[in-house]
Design a protein around this motif. Structure first.
Motif, PDB file in Angstrom:
ATOM      1  N   GLY A  58       6.738  17.836   8.307  1.00 23.04           N
ATOM      2  CA  GLY A  58       5.859  18.511   9.247  1.00 23.04           C
ATOM      3  C   GLY A  58       5.420  19.902   8.823  1.00 23.04           C
ATOM      4  N   TYR A  59       4.237  20.278   9.274  1.00 22.16           N
ATOM      5  CA  TYR A  59       3.749  21.643   9.093  1.00 22.16           C
ATOM      6  C   TYR A  59       2.779  22.008  10.205  1.00 22.16           C
ATOM      7  CZ  TYR A  59      -0.242  19.414   6.498  1.00 22.16           C
ATOM      8  OH  TYR A  59      -1.310  18.633   6.096  1.00 22.16           O
ATOM      9  N   VAL A  60       2.432  23.287  10.247  1.00 18.28           N
ATOM     10  CA  VAL A  60       1.418  23.795  11.163  1.00 18.28           C
ATOM     11  C   VAL A  60       0.227  24.231  10.332  1.00 18.28           C
ATOM     12  CG1 VAL A  60       0.822  25.578  12.851  1.00 18.28           C
ATOM     13  CG2 VAL A  60       3.114  24.550  12.867  1.00 18.28           C
ATOM     14  N   ASN A  61      -0.939  23.742  10.681  1.00 15.52           N
ATOM     15  CA  ASN A  61      -2.169  24.126   9.997  1.00 15.52           C
ATOM     16  C   ASN A  61      -2.978  25.026  10.925  1.00 15.52           C
ATOM     17  OD1 ASN A  61      -5.355  22.939   9.421  1.00 15.52           O
ATOM     18  ND2 ASN A  61      -4.195  23.853   7.749  1.00 15.52           N
ATOM     19  N   VAL A  62      -3.272  26.247  10.468  1.00 10.39           N
ATOM     20  CA  VAL A  62      -4.079  27.188  11.243  1.00 10.39           C
ATOM     21  C   VAL A  62      -5.508  27.138  10.726  1.00 10.39           C
ATOM     22  CG1 VAL A  62      -4.468  29.598  11.853  1.00 10.39           C
ATOM     23  CG2 VAL A  62      -2.134  28.698  11.753  1.00 10.39           C
ATOM     24  N   VAL A  63      -6.420  26.675  11.579  1.00  7.27           N
ATOM     25  CA  VAL A  63      -7.837  26.624  11.232  1.00  7.27           C
ATOM     26  C   VAL A  63      -8.466  27.923  11.708  1.00  7.27           C
ATOM     27  CG1 VAL A  63      -9.967  25.305  11.397  1.00  7.27           C
ATOM     28  CG2 VAL A  63      -7.771  24.131  11.596  1.00  7.27           C
ATOM     29  N   TRP A  64      -8.994  28.700  10.767  1.00  7.14           N
ATOM     30  CA  TRP A  64      -9.504  30.020  11.107  1.00  7.14           C
ATOM     31  C   TRP A  64     -10.853  29.930  11.819  1.00  7.14           C
ATOM     32  CZ3 TRP A  64      -5.593  32.966  10.850  1.00  7.14           C
ATOM     33  CH2 TRP A  64      -4.661  32.877   9.812  1.00  7.14           C
ATOM     34  N   GLY A  65     -10.985  30.701  12.896  1.00 13.59           N
ATOM     35  CA  GLY A  65     -12.275  30.834  13.552  1.00 13.59           C
ATOM     36  C   GLY A  65     -13.137  31.849  12.822  1.00 13.59           C
ATOM     37  N   GLY A  66     -14.414  31.854  13.142  1.00 10.24           N
ATOM     38  CA  GLY A  66     -15.359  32.785  12.531  1.00 10.24           C
ATOM     39  C   GLY A  66     -16.724  32.581  13.142  1.00 10.24           C
ATOM     40  N   LYS A  67     -17.712  33.280  12.671  1.00  6.09           N
ATOM     41  CA  LYS A  67     -19.037  33.217  13.290  1.00  6.09           C
ATOM     42  C   LYS A  67     -19.645  31.822  13.254  1.00  6.09           C
ATOM     43  CE  LYS A  67     -21.592  34.719   9.158  1.00  6.09           C
ATOM     44  NZ  LYS A  67     -22.545  35.731   8.625  1.00  6.09           N
ATOM     45  N   ASN A  68     -19.171  30.980  12.347  1.00  7.02           N
ATOM     46  CA  ASN A  68     -19.657  29.608  12.263  1.00  7.02           C
ATOM     47  C   ASN A  68     -18.704  28.610  12.902  1.00  7.02           C
ATOM     48  OD1 ASN A  68     -22.092  30.201  10.771  1.00  7.02           O
ATOM     49  ND2 ASN A  68     -20.781  30.590   9.001  1.00  7.02           N
ATOM     50  N   GLY A  69     -17.708  29.110  13.627  1.00 14.70           N
ATOM     51  CA  GLY A  69     -16.793  28.227  14.334  1.00 14.70           C
ATOM     52  C   GLY A  69     -15.722  27.643  13.433  1.00 14.70           C
ATOM     53  N   GLY A  75     -13.687  25.104  10.975  1.00 18.76           N
ATOM     54  CA  GLY A  75     -13.991  24.250   9.830  1.00 18.76           C
ATOM     55  C   GLY A  75     -14.842  24.895   8.768  1.00 18.76           C
ATOM     56  N   LYS A  76     -15.367  26.090   9.019  1.00 21.23           N
ATOM     57  CA  LYS A  76     -16.248  26.762   8.059  1.00 21.23           C
ATOM     58  C   LYS A  76     -15.605  27.988   7.422  1.00 21.23           C
ATOM     59  CE  LYS A  76     -19.723  24.002   9.034  1.00 21.23           C
ATOM     60  NZ  LYS A  76     -20.275  23.052   8.052  1.00 21.23           N
ATOM     61  N   HIS A  77     -14.389  28.316   7.856  1.00 24.49           N
ATOM     62  CA  HIS A  77     -13.758  29.548   7.387  1.00 24.49           C
ATOM     63  C   HIS A  77     -12.370  29.308   6.806  1.00 24.49           C
ATOM     64  CE1 HIS A  77     -17.002  31.822   9.346  1.00 24.49           C
ATOM     65  NE2 HIS A  77     -16.891  30.933  10.306  1.00 24.49           N
ATOM     66  N   GLY A  78     -12.090  28.052   6.452  1.00 22.01           N
ATOM     67  CA  GLY A  78     -10.836  27.722   5.797  1.00 22.01           C
ATOM     68  C   GLY A  78      -9.667  27.584   6.753  1.00 22.01           C
ATOM     69  N   SER A  79      -8.495  27.390   6.194  1.00 22.84           N
ATOM     70  CA  SER A  79      -7.294  27.221   6.998  1.00 22.84           C
ATOM     71  C   SER A  79      -6.081  27.637   6.176  1.00 22.84           C
ATOM     72  CB  SER A  79      -7.150  25.770   7.467  1.00 22.84           C
ATOM     73  OG  SER A  79      -6.796  24.913   6.389  1.00 22.84           O
ATOM     74  N   ALA A  80      -4.939  27.731   6.838  1.00 26.44           N
ATOM     75  CA  ALA A  80      -3.673  28.037   6.183  1.00 26.44           C
ATOM     76  C   ALA A  80      -2.619  27.058   6.682  1.00 26.44           C
ATOM     77  CB  ALA A  80      -3.241  29.471   6.476  1.00 26.44           C
ATOM     78  N   THR A  81      -1.774  26.594   5.791  1.00 33.26           N
ATOM     79  CA  THR A  81      -0.737  25.635   6.138  1.00 33.26           C
ATOM     80  C   THR A  81       0.635  26.289   6.008  1.00 33.26           C
ATOM     81  OG1 THR A  81      -2.090  23.757   5.451  1.00 33.26           O
ATOM     82  CG2 THR A  81       0.279  23.413   5.577  1.00 33.26           C
ATOM     83  N   ILE A  82       1.438  26.176   7.071  1.00 34.46           N
ATOM     84  CA  ILE A  82       2.759  26.798   7.104  1.00 34.46           C
ATOM     85  C   ILE A  82       3.800  25.724   7.380  1.00 34.46           C
ATOM     86  CG2 ILE A  82       4.208  28.563   8.167  1.00 34.46           C
ATOM     87  CD1 ILE A  82       0.504  28.665   8.859  1.00 34.46           C
ATOM     88  N   SER A  83       4.779  25.632   6.504  1.00 31.39           N
ATOM     89  CA  SER A  83       5.893  24.706   6.691  1.00 31.39           C
ATOM     90  C   SER A  83       7.201  25.476   6.571  1.00 31.39           C
ATOM     91  CB  SER A  83       5.845  23.587   5.638  1.00 31.39           C
ATOM     92  OG  SER A  83       6.257  24.072   4.371  1.00 31.39           O
TER      93      SER A  83
END
Length: 479
Positions: free
Chosen positions: A64-75, A77-85
């Motif tokens: 298992g992990y937590v994936n943080v999807v970054w918000g931004g002016k384009n909502g 899915g457009k500003h990448g993400s970070a995965t933390i385990s």
């Protein structure tokens, strides 16, 4: 699911995603844009924490992990993400097979630095030889993203299963966030309080809120039910011959029941759904106590396919207003109630049009769409007024503007969340579909328009984010 035609009056008066302006109560002046509740890097945009407990980490299945999807002016899915385990530097523990890190995910600012952190429950975590003891971890948000973590609580016994259910809030009024979490032992279960602060050297002492024999907590949420400016705890519980929902507070140091019912529920959401300035409580998957001798005590009489009971607030008391029942057979609610729809199993709240009246986002991941079983659906609903059921249309992957096609096992609507992911001042929606694409999963992001029809939604998938080991992505969304 058979489609139900909604009246033009409701479609015009309702404010939903996909429908221009959704409030059916008198419109108020637009509220100021709230500060994002889930901003893990302090950039002013809401981010989305996706728990992926079935993910493979370093070859270890279901670590298992937590994936943080970054918000931004384009909502999203457009500003990448970070995965933390648990293999991420600074995060306590180690990724191990079947841990299920990310089983429960709750955004909250746990250290008061103004940047949101993530509280993660891992009920299947082993503590040495103690199997499935469970653990609760705080992942620290920072201006450079998630940086390390802190163990808030560890289970002491096998099958203690800490962290399967949790919420946060300042329940003792000391200005510090606390964590409410479940604890299981033998044939009994309890809700426990882990008070703040959360920093090195602070004792992880748990105190009991309530306990049950042959049963336990099913859902919890936080809200100010009595309007005293302090957090209260709403909890739903069930088991052999017990069922109910309660609101409790700790204003005087001891936990006291403010409101209770013999109606059980599997999902809870607090919000001001009628715009009267008091907190209301939505009970999803509401079920009458089978041991009750008075059928009139049931909030929803024989609900087919699931129901939501809304207990409306009343000034200077906790939930003293009327109760309304909403199902797919209610007037002006999209769809038709059918067995095993699971309507109301997943709930989220957002004031989507910023008019001071909250909307309720509802997921039903086992809804049949056409002939596709468990394809799933979601609704954006608004109250028609104090004591009245909610109204609003439903959305599936067969709806206009929604990507994809409704297919058996997609489980669209298995998790729902809201947040201003594009920073325009209007909360948006996120809807999980963990069965999509051979159970790789995905999240559907829909921007809330300031006016006019809803624009096309977009998908946020492990493939687009270049994630490794993802499985059933979208099962858990932080809210």
């Amino acid at each position: 699911m058979r489609k139900k035609t909604l009246s033009a009056a409701v479609l015009c008066a309702a404010t939903v995603i996909g429908v221009a302006g959704l409030s059916v109560t008198p419109a108020a002046a637009a509220e100021p844009a709230p500060r994002p509740k889930a901003d893990f890097n302090g950039d002013g945009f809401a981010d989305l924490a996706v728990g992926v407990p079935d993910a493979t980490v370093g070859g270890k299945t279901k670590a298992g992990y937590v994936n943080v999807v970054w918000g931004g002016k384009n909502g999203l899915g457009k500003h990448g993400s970070a995965t933390i385990s648990q293999d991420t530097a600074g995060v306590p523990g180690n990724a191990e097979k079947d841990d299920g890190f990310g089983h429960t995910v709750k955004p909250a600012d746990m250290n008061g630095d103004g940047i949101t952190d993530i509280v993660v429950g891992t009920p299947d975590e082993d503590n040495g030889p103690t199997l499935s003891a469970g653990t609760v971890t705080v992942l620290w948000g920072s201006k450079s993203g998630i940086k390390g973590g802190f163990t808030a609580a560890n289970g002491e016994y096998s099958d203690n299963s800490l962290g399967a259910v949790l919420t946060t809030g300042d329940f003792d009024g000391d200005g510090k966030q606390d964590i409410v979490l479940n604890s299981h032992f033998d044939e009994s279960s309890a809700l426990m309080l882990r008070p703040g602060p959360f920093k090195a050297g602070t004792p992880a002492k748990l105190s009991r809120i309530d306990s049950w024999h042959f049963g336990g907590p099913r859902a919890v949420t936080t809200g100010d039910s009595d309007g005293d400016g302090r957090d209260d705890l709403a909890l739903a519980y069930g088991g052999m011959e017990i069922l109910g929902t309660r609101v409790v507070s700790r204003a005087s140091g001891e936990w006291k029941t403010q409101w209770s019912t013999g109606n059980g529920s599997t999902a809870l959401a607090a919000g001001d759904f009628d715009g009267d300035g008091t907190t209301d409580l939505a009970l999803g998957g509401v079920q009458a106590n089978p041991e009750s001798e008075d059928p009139s005590e049931a909030f929803c009489q024989s609900p087919v396919g699931g129901a939501i009971a809304t207990v409306y607030g009343k000034k200077d008391t906790a939930l003293g207003g009327p109760v309304a029942c909403t199902t797919q057979d209610s007037p002006e609610v999209g769809g038709t109630a059918e067995i095993e729809d699971n309507f109301g199993a997943h709930l989220a709240v957002g004031n989507l049009d910023r008019d001071g009246v909250d909307e309720l986002i509802v997921g039903a991941d086992t809804e049949t769409v056409g002939t596709a079983k468990k394809a799933g659906s979601y609704w954006t609903l608004a109250s028609a007024g104090t004591g009245k059921p909610f109204v609003g249309p439903s959305f599936t992957q067969n709806s206009a503007g929604v990507p994809g096609t409704a297919e058996a096992g997609d489980r669209f609507g298995a998790a729902v969340a809201t947040g201003d992911f594009n920073g325009d001042g209007y909360p948006d929606t996120a809807v999980g579909a963990p069965g999509e694409d051979a159970a790789t999963g995905g999240v559907w992001y829909g921007r809330t328009p300031k006016d006019g029809p809803n624009p096309d939604q977009v998908t946020v998938t492990p493939g687009k984010l270049a994630l490794k080991g993802a499985h059933k992505y979208g099962t858990v969304l932080g809210r």
